[in-house]
Scaffold this motif. Sequence first.
Motif, short mmCIF file in Angstrom:
data_model
loop_
_atom_site.label_atom_id
_atom_site.label_comp_id
_atom_site.label_asym_id
_atom_site.label_seq_id
_atom_site.Cartn_x
_atom_site.Cartn_y
_atom_site.Cartn_z
N GLU A 153 34.98 49.97 30.86
CA GLU A 153 33.82 49.26 30.35
C GLU A 153 33.11 50.08 29.28
OE1 GLU A 153 32.41 46.29 30.79
OE2 GLU A 153 34.14 45.67 32.00
N ASP A 210 23.94 56.86 26.90
CA ASP A 210 22.90 57.70 27.51
C ASP A 210 22.42 58.74 26.50
OD1 ASP A 210 22.92 56.84 30.47
OD2 ASP A 210 25.03 57.21 30.06
N ARG A 219 30.33 49.70 28.08
CA ARG A 219 28.92 49.82 28.45
C ARG A 219 28.67 51.10 29.25
NH1 ARG A 219 25.09 45.65 28.97
NH2 ARG A 219 23.25 46.21 30.18
N ASP A 220 29.70 51.60 29.93
CA ASP A 220 29.53 52.77 30.80
C ASP A 220 29.73 54.10 30.06
OD1 ASP A 220 29.07 51.14 32.97
OD2 ASP A 220 31.19 51.05 33.53
N SER A 221 29.98 54.06 28.77
CA SER A 221 30.18 55.30 28.02
C SER A 221 28.92 56.16 28.06
CB SER A 221 30.53 55.01 26.57
OG SER A 221 30.50 56.19 25.79
N SER A 270 35.38 58.50 27.56
CA SER A 270 35.15 57.92 28.89
C SER A 270 36.46 57.40 29.48
CB SER A 270 34.13 56.79 28.80
OG SER A 270 34.50 55.86 27.80
N ASP A 316 19.66 50.28 28.68
CA ASP A 316 19.44 48.82 28.71
C ASP A 316 18.44 48.39 27.65
OD1 ASP A 316 21.26 48.34 30.72
OD2 ASP A 316 19.77 48.45 32.34
N GLN A 337 36.51 55.23 31.92
CA GLN A 337 36.31 53.89 32.44
C GLN A 337 36.75 52.86 31.41
OE1 GLN A 337 33.62 55.97 31.79
NE2 GLN A 337 33.31 55.06 29.80
#
Length: 496
Positions: free
Chosen positions: A291, A299, A293-295, A287, A310, A289
Amino acid sequence: MGKVMFRDLYFGQASAETEVAQDPSRFLKNYYDRWNIANRLGRKDFFLLVGPKGAGKTATSEYIRLHLQQKHGKAHVFAKTLNLDEVSPGVSPLASITQKLVSDQATGITDAAWRLFLSLRFFEMLLSDESSSLANDPQALDLAKRLRNAGLATSDFPSVLRKVRENKISLSLKGLLTGETASKQTEEVPVSALGQSLERLVLNAQSDNHFVLSIDGLDRIIGHNPAYWLTLAALLRVGEDFHHKLISARSSLRFFVMCRSDVFRRISFADSDKIAGDSALFVDWGSQQTEPRDSPLWDYLAAKAEITPDALFEHFPPHVSVGLRSSKPRNIPTIEYILTSTRSTPREMTMLMRRLQEEVPPGGYVTSDRIRSAVDTFASRDLLTTVKAEATGLLKSDIAEHLEELLSSLPSAREVTRDDLGKSVVASGLEVDKTAELAEFLFMAGLIGNYDRNTGYIQFYHRRDTYKFKRTGPWQLHRGLMYAFNIPYSRGAANG
């Protein structure tokens, strides 16, 4: 329905083949199609799948097959996957090819052999389809018999290569070819040109069914034999040409090659950049990004578990406490801690989640201590085993044999210098000039990252492969290896 306990969530298997064998419908249903493969298949805009080990190249190949079967019906999809062990059975391994067979001066011969080999495989698949034009053509069936008698039909690639190089076999294709070759139909076609003729034959074949030929395992048999790398270059060169002809012919045939990123980097030929740009799908989960969390890997895991990211995060404590035995213990956000303990691949995330499930008792919950214990087990058992397997063939044997010793003697994980690595090399009884090769391998494998002293920023290849390796150092050692070898984070500090 109540919340499913973490221990009961499904995160898939480390091996796509195992997961598909256990439950193909669940694999297809829960596959996270990050690259919109379902739509890209119709455009046929790639044949080469490139990515680091464990990124999901084989899983993508399995998804392609199952997706086509779901769309067209299982009986209407003929699929075959060739691993290198199948392409080159043990009596004639691909890595044993020498410069007597393959050289820079004879690339045309190697290309002709791959063209023949691939055309033979598609010819066999079309003959197995009773509704295809070839399966109902007596002349095609007779050709198949003559190919078997000539020792070509079921031969591995090295055997085909030898026959093409010797060029002692000729076969008649009378009545099988049309158009511009019609005047030559009565002539014998030498084996060195047979690939082109057979290729045209399969491209012109008619069938209402679909055919998928995949070549996997290019990371299983690798080495320092220059002829081997020339052989792989020829495969990709011919593969791209074949791929474009399939598109132009609007053929129902599809061809895919899976190749590890570091292996692809070693394959050097004039059109490699063009193939990478026009005909490759990069199976990369790194990733860009900042963060964690955004990897997209969250998903991926959530799709496997049939929940939302979440909902998955709700199972984790906010932080993991490390360095409890030191004077400066730290709290690291759990999502960051878990992600950076792997090399950002689906396989390693799955393996770590399964290790964590082993730590959680029935009815129990995920805690900081259990996460640390799972990471320790993953690092020392799964990650080390994978790293040693990756080193085989890419690193010279004398370095690969000392890999654990070389890594465990590093003074710290933070700010590893070229001098640190050089001292480890010498301490292991190797020449200091091996340092550069070792460092580059570690970077390509995502085991060290470029470290910027001014900003504290770390650039790992497996997460940001657009950055080039900083050969002068310093580097940051991967968190998993730090735990696997109990290496302190910084000089003089205790490892947490």
